[in-house]
Design a protein around this motif. Structure first.
Motif, PDB file in Angstrom:
ATOM      1  N   THR A  86      -3.736  10.621  44.467  1.00  0.00           N
ATOM      2  CA  THR A  86      -4.139  10.944  43.100  1.00  0.00           C
ATOM      3  C   THR A  86      -5.179   9.935  42.629  1.00  0.00           C
ATOM      4  OG1 THR A  86      -3.302  11.474  40.881  1.00  0.00           O
ATOM      5  CG2 THR A  86      -2.304   9.589  42.008  1.00  0.00           C
ATOM      6  N   MET A  87      -5.527  10.024  41.365  1.00  0.00           N
ATOM      7  CA  MET A  87      -6.521   9.121  40.790  1.00  0.00           C
ATOM      8  C   MET A  87      -6.144   8.742  39.370  1.00  0.00           C
ATOM      9  SD  MET A  87     -10.113  10.800  42.070  1.00  0.00           S
ATOM     10  CE  MET A  87     -10.398  11.107  43.821  1.00  0.00           C
ATOM     11  N   MET A  88      -6.638   7.585  38.962  1.00  0.00           N
ATOM     12  CA  MET A  88      -6.598   7.174  37.560  1.00  0.00           C
ATOM     13  C   MET A  88      -8.030   7.262  37.038  1.00  0.00           C
ATOM     14  SD  MET A  88      -5.583   3.474  35.881  1.00  0.00           S
ATOM     15  CE  MET A  88      -3.811   3.797  35.772  1.00  0.00           C
ATOM     16  N   CYS A  89      -8.213   8.010  35.954  1.00  0.00           N
ATOM     17  CA  CYS A  89      -9.552   8.222  35.416  1.00  0.00           C
ATOM     18  C   CYS A  89      -9.707   7.609  34.032  1.00  0.00           C
ATOM     19  CB  CYS A  89      -9.875   9.718  35.355  1.00  0.00           C
ATOM     20  SG  CYS A  89     -10.237  10.444  36.967  1.00  0.00           S
ATOM     21  N   THR A  90     -10.958   7.376  33.653  1.00  0.00           N
ATOM     22  CA  THR A  90     -11.285   6.936  32.308  1.00  0.00           C
ATOM     23  C   THR A  90     -11.211   8.131  31.366  1.00  0.00           C
ATOM     24  OG1 THR A  90     -13.646   7.398  32.575  1.00  0.00           O
ATOM     25  CG2 THR A  90     -12.867   5.212  33.264  1.00  0.00           C
ATOM     26  N   PRO A  91     -11.211   7.907  30.062  1.00  0.00           N
ATOM     27  CA  PRO A  91     -11.213   9.048  29.129  1.00  0.00           C
ATOM     28  C   PRO A  91     -12.402   9.978  29.322  1.00  0.00           C
ATOM     29  CG  PRO A  91     -10.558   7.054  27.978  1.00  0.00           C
ATOM     30  CD  PRO A  91     -11.004   6.624  29.346  1.00  0.00           C
ATOM     31  N   ASP A  92     -13.544   9.446  29.840  1.00  0.00           N
ATOM     32  CA  ASP A  92     -14.699  10.323  30.045  1.00  0.00           C
ATOM     33  C   ASP A  92     -14.784  10.885  31.461  1.00  0.00           C
ATOM     34  OD1 ASP A  92     -15.467   8.089  31.433  1.00  0.00           O
ATOM     35  OD2 ASP A  92     -17.285   7.700  30.262  1.00  0.00           O
ATOM     36  N   GLY A  93     -13.718  10.711  32.251  1.00  0.00           N
ATOM     37  CA  GLY A  93     -13.637  11.385  33.536  1.00  0.00           C
ATOM     38  C   GLY A  93     -14.072  10.585  34.745  1.00  0.00           C
ATOM     39  N   GLY A  94     -14.511   9.342  34.566  1.00  0.00           N
ATOM     40  CA  GLY A  94     -14.856   8.499  35.705  1.00  0.00           C
ATOM     41  C   GLY A  94     -13.605   7.995  36.410  1.00  0.00           C
ATOM     42  N   ALA A  98     -13.588  10.630  59.133  1.00  0.00           N
ATOM     43  CA  ALA A  98     -12.599  11.564  58.578  1.00  0.00           C
ATOM     44  C   ALA A  98     -12.978  12.066  57.187  1.00  0.00           C
ATOM     45  CB  ALA A  98     -11.225  10.900  58.536  1.00  0.00           C
ATOM     46  N   GLY A  99     -14.140  11.652  56.679  1.00  0.00           N
ATOM     47  CA  GLY A  99     -14.613  12.118  55.380  1.00  0.00           C
ATOM     48  C   GLY A  99     -13.800  11.619  54.210  1.00  0.00           C
ATOM     49  N   MET A 100     -13.163  10.455  54.368  1.00  0.00           N
ATOM     50  CA  MET A 100     -12.323   9.905  53.305  1.00  0.00           C
ATOM     51  C   MET A 100     -13.138   8.972  52.425  1.00  0.00           C
ATOM     52  SD  MET A 100      -8.826   9.176  55.439  1.00  0.00           S
ATOM     53  CE  MET A 100      -7.770  10.546  55.949  1.00  0.00           C
ATOM     54  N   PRO A 101     -13.056   9.134  51.094  1.00  0.00           N
ATOM     55  CA  PRO A 101     -13.885   8.318  50.197  1.00  0.00           C
ATOM     56  C   PRO A 101     -13.414   6.876  50.113  1.00  0.00           C
ATOM     57  CG  PRO A 101     -12.346   9.621  48.918  1.00  0.00           C
ATOM     58  CD  PRO A 101     -12.201  10.075  50.354  1.00  0.00           C
ATOM     59  N   LEU A 102     -14.352   5.998  49.865  1.00  0.00           N
ATOM     60  CA  LEU A 102     -14.062   4.576  49.658  1.00  0.00           C
ATOM     61  C   LEU A 102     -14.453   4.215  48.240  1.00  0.00           C
ATOM     62  CD1 LEU A 102     -13.285   1.753  50.794  1.00  0.00           C
ATOM     63  CD2 LEU A 102     -15.702   1.482  51.408  1.00  0.00           C
ATOM     64  N   TYR A 103     -13.530   3.593  47.505  1.00  0.00           N
ATOM     65  CA  TYR A 103     -13.869   3.211  46.136  1.00  0.00           C
ATOM     66  C   TYR A 103     -14.990   2.171  46.169  1.00  0.00           C
ATOM     67  CZ  TYR A 103     -13.621   2.549  41.194  1.00  0.00           C
ATOM     68  OH  TYR A 103     -13.959   2.542  39.867  1.00  0.00           O
ATOM     69  N   GLY A 104     -15.956   2.353  45.273  1.00  0.00           N
ATOM     70  CA  GLY A 104     -17.124   1.487  45.253  1.00  0.00           C
ATOM     71  C   GLY A 104     -18.289   2.086  46.021  1.00  0.00           C
ATOM     72  N   ASN A 105     -18.001   3.075  46.857  1.00  0.00           N
ATOM     73  CA  ASN A 105     -19.039   3.802  47.584  1.00  0.00           C
ATOM     74  C   ASN A 105     -19.103   5.243  47.090  1.00  0.00           C
ATOM     75  OD1 ASN A 105     -18.460   1.406  49.162  1.00  0.00           O
ATOM     76  ND2 ASN A 105     -19.633   2.317  50.827  1.00  0.00           N
ATOM     77  N   GLU A 106     -18.096   6.030  47.448  1.00  0.00           N
ATOM     78  CA  GLU A 106     -18.067   7.435  47.021  1.00  0.00           C
ATOM     79  C   GLU A 106     -17.399   7.648  45.675  1.00  0.00           C
ATOM     80  OE1 GLU A 106     -19.239   7.012  50.822  1.00  0.00           O
ATOM     81  OE2 GLU A 106     -17.128   6.593  50.383  1.00  0.00           O
ATOM     82  N   LEU A 107     -16.621   6.677  45.214  1.00  0.00           N
ATOM     83  CA  LEU A 107     -15.889   6.799  43.952  1.00  0.00           C
ATOM     84  C   LEU A 107     -16.229   5.624  43.041  1.00  0.00           C
ATOM     85  CD1 LEU A 107     -12.364   7.706  45.405  1.00  0.00           C
ATOM     86  CD2 LEU A 107     -14.069   9.297  44.486  1.00  0.00           C
ATOM     87  N   SER A 108     -16.368   5.908  41.751  1.00  0.00           N
ATOM     88  CA  SER A 108     -16.645   4.856  40.774  1.00  0.00           C
ATOM     89  C   SER A 108     -16.369   5.378  39.374  1.00  0.00           C
ATOM     90  CB  SER A 108     -18.097   4.387  40.873  1.00  0.00           C
ATOM     91  OG  SER A 108     -18.973   5.351  40.307  1.00  0.00           O
ATOM     92  N   ARG A 109     -16.489   4.501  38.409  1.00  0.00           N
ATOM     93  CA  ARG A 109     -16.275   4.896  37.010  1.00  0.00           C
ATOM     94  C   ARG A 109     -17.375   5.802  36.481  1.00  0.00           C
ATOM     95  NH1 ARG A 109     -12.832   1.093  33.571  1.00  0.00           N
ATOM     96  NH2 ARG A 109     -11.634  -0.143  35.066  1.00  0.00           N
ATOM     97  N   ASN A 167      -9.068  -3.142  42.649  1.00  0.00           N
ATOM     98  CA  ASN A 167      -8.756  -2.480  41.382  1.00  0.00           C
ATOM     99  C   ASN A 167      -7.323  -2.706  40.910  1.00  0.00           C
ATOM    100  OD1 ASN A 167     -11.339  -1.308  41.297  1.00  0.00           O
ATOM    101  ND2 ASN A 167     -10.681   0.383  42.579  1.00  0.00           N
ATOM    102  N   ARG A 168      -6.576  -3.527  41.634  1.00  0.00           N
ATOM    103  CA  ARG A 168      -5.152  -3.707  41.309  1.00  0.00           C
ATOM    104  C   ARG A 168      -4.953  -4.138  39.863  1.00  0.00           C
ATOM    105  NH1 ARG A 168      -2.144  -8.254  41.139  1.00  0.00           N
ATOM    106  NH2 ARG A 168      -3.803  -9.420  42.184  1.00  0.00           N
ATOM    107  N   GLU A 169      -5.681  -5.132  39.416  1.00  0.00           N
ATOM    108  CA  GLU A 169      -5.475  -5.638  38.056  1.00  0.00           C
ATOM    109  C   GLU A 169      -5.887  -4.604  37.017  1.00  0.00           C
ATOM    110  OE1 GLU A 169      -7.299  -9.429  37.559  1.00  0.00           O
ATOM    111  OE2 GLU A 169      -5.972 -10.430  39.008  1.00  0.00           O
ATOM    112  N   ALA A 170      -6.956  -3.852  37.301  1.00  0.00           N
ATOM    113  CA  ALA A 170      -7.389  -2.817  36.358  1.00  0.00           C
ATOM    114  C   ALA A 170      -6.346  -1.715  36.255  1.00  0.00           C
ATOM    115  CB  ALA A 170      -8.730  -2.236  36.806  1.00  0.00           C
ATOM    116  N   VAL A 171      -5.806  -1.292  37.397  1.00  0.00           N
ATOM    117  CA  VAL A 171      -4.783  -0.236  37.385  1.00  0.00           C
ATOM    118  C   VAL A 171      -3.522  -0.734  36.698  1.00  0.00           C
ATOM    119  CG1 VAL A 171      -3.292   1.186  38.834  1.00  0.00           C
ATOM    120  CG2 VAL A 171      -5.704   0.890  39.430  1.00  0.00           C
ATOM    121  N   LEU A 172      -3.115  -1.969  36.999  1.00  0.00           N
ATOM    122  CA  LEU A 172      -1.931  -2.553  36.366  1.00  0.00           C
ATOM    123  C   LEU A 172      -2.091  -2.579  34.850  1.00  0.00           C
ATOM    124  CD1 LEU A 172       0.775  -4.143  36.564  1.00  0.00           C
ATOM    125  CD2 LEU A 172      -0.601  -6.228  36.807  1.00  0.00           C
TER     126      LEU A 172
END
Length: 377
Positions: free
Chosen positions: A86-94, A242-253, A117-122
């Protein structure tokens, strides 16, 4: 600056690993070599120290409802011992982070976050629980838990051999489920059939003070089955194939799950299914789903030998800028350069001929459907 050490640091040094700073942790980049480690996972098995990942426990009577609100997935629908991406998103969808959530009991979830992102998610989990008035709390147990992964075709045999007789049989675990398992030596592990390599495999969550024993056990039981220790470099090439995204590359705010082709993880509820309440980012994500995105994530396979790297421009044959590479390298499995890139929707169809500006020289690339590699295909 590196200031965090996994409980397996001595083992990495003893094995001659090349160490690097990764998200503030001292982590092994490689041991025997990037290609050798990559191929070991594709053909036999690799052993990974993933203890830098964050383990956040969400407990309480409203734990499920709190996660329903905080994340884009419908966590309250999870069964016991289930896992969900799953994902945690910002209010604007990032995207703040992509996560794997495990349901360890009806009122006990483990949220596994990326190290950076541990501290941000926490912080966001705590803020969202407070904002919603949920009867739940979050504790950070990262320091007390080690995470060791066994990945590859031989993983099931290796992990089974690590278990005490009479322990729950790892082959019985379905993909994205977990169980408490008794390992040799009387060590208890929370074992999940999950991974980030495109291969079958298991992730073992164990007390930090038992990490060295479990690592040694895996090395011993895997020695005759082709298992070798693997570092971050091979983990990156495996997940890219395997086409798996990496945060900071394929995923960001600044990017939504829909741009990354992962809109399926956003659960809005169904007319014929269980009711889904509000969650952070719902309104913005619904608009993105309806309108679409200007750029989408695609796979690129090179016709030559020079690899595209993150940040390189993607251009048409006429030289028009139509995108940017997010990850790229020579594929050990395919024998060709591969990359993931965000490109304009109009040039995103498989078979489209594009190019990547590799240090001033245009290298031909063809758009392909992701993933580049699929186990058993």
């Amino acid at each position: 600056m590196t200031n965090l050490e996994t409980p397996l640091l001595k083992q990495h040094h003893d094995l001659g690993a090349t160490m690097v700073d990764f998200a503030g942790w001292s982590m092994p980049l490689r041991y025997s070599g990037d290609v050798a480690e990559h191929q070991a996972v594709r053909q036999a098995a690799g052993l990974f120290d993933l203890s830098h990942m964050g383990e956040l426990m969400v407990t309480g009577a409203d734990a499920a409802a709190a996660l329903d609100y905080a994340l884009v997935g419908h966590m309250s629908r999870m069964g016991l011992w289930a896992a969900k991406y799953t994902m945690m998103c910002t209010p604007d969808g990032g995207v703040i982070d992509d996560l794997v959530v495990y349901r360890r009991d009806w009122e006990h979830f483990m949220v596994v976050a990326n190290a950076a992102n541990r501290e941000a998610v926490l912080g966001q989990l705590r803020d969202r629980i407070a904002a919603g008035g949920f009867d739940a709390e979050v504790t950070d147990e990262t320091a007390s838990i080690a995470l060791i992964a066994v990945q590859g075709p031989a993983a099931v045999d290796i992990v089974t051999a690590m278990c005490e007789l009479g322990a729950e049989d790892p082959p019985a675990l379905k993909y994205y489920t977990a169980a408490n398992v008794l390992l040799e030596g009387g060590h208890h592990a929370f074992v999940a059939r999950t991974g980030y390599t495109g291969e079958d495999g298991f992730e073992l969550f164990v007390p930090a003070d038992l990490a060295a024993d479990v690592w040694t056990l895996a090395m011993d039981r895997g020695a005759e089955r082709g298992l070798i220790p693997c570092g971050l470099a091979s983990r990156d090439s495996l997940r890219l194939e395997a086409g798996m995204p990496l945060y900071g590359n394929e995923l960001s705010r600044t990017l939504s799950p829909f741009a990354a082709g992962l809109g399926r993880v956003v659960n809005f509820g169904r007319a014929d299914g269980p009711e889904r309440g509000d969650f952070v980012g719902r309104e913005a994500l619904a608009k993105v789903k309806e309108a679409g995105t200007e750029r989408v994530l695609v796979g690129l396979v090179g016709a030559g030998r020079r690899a595209a790297r993150a940040g390189y421009p993607v251009v048409t044959e006429a030289g028009e800028d139509v995108g940017v590479v997010t990850s790229g390298l020579p594929s050990p499995t395919l024998g060709s350069p591969v990359a993931m890139a965000y490109v304009d929707r109009g040039v995103s169809e498989p078979g489209t001929s594009l190019a990547v500006d590799v240090r001033g020289r245009h290298e031909q690339m063809n758009v392909v459907a992701l993933p580049f590699y699929r186990r058993g295909a």
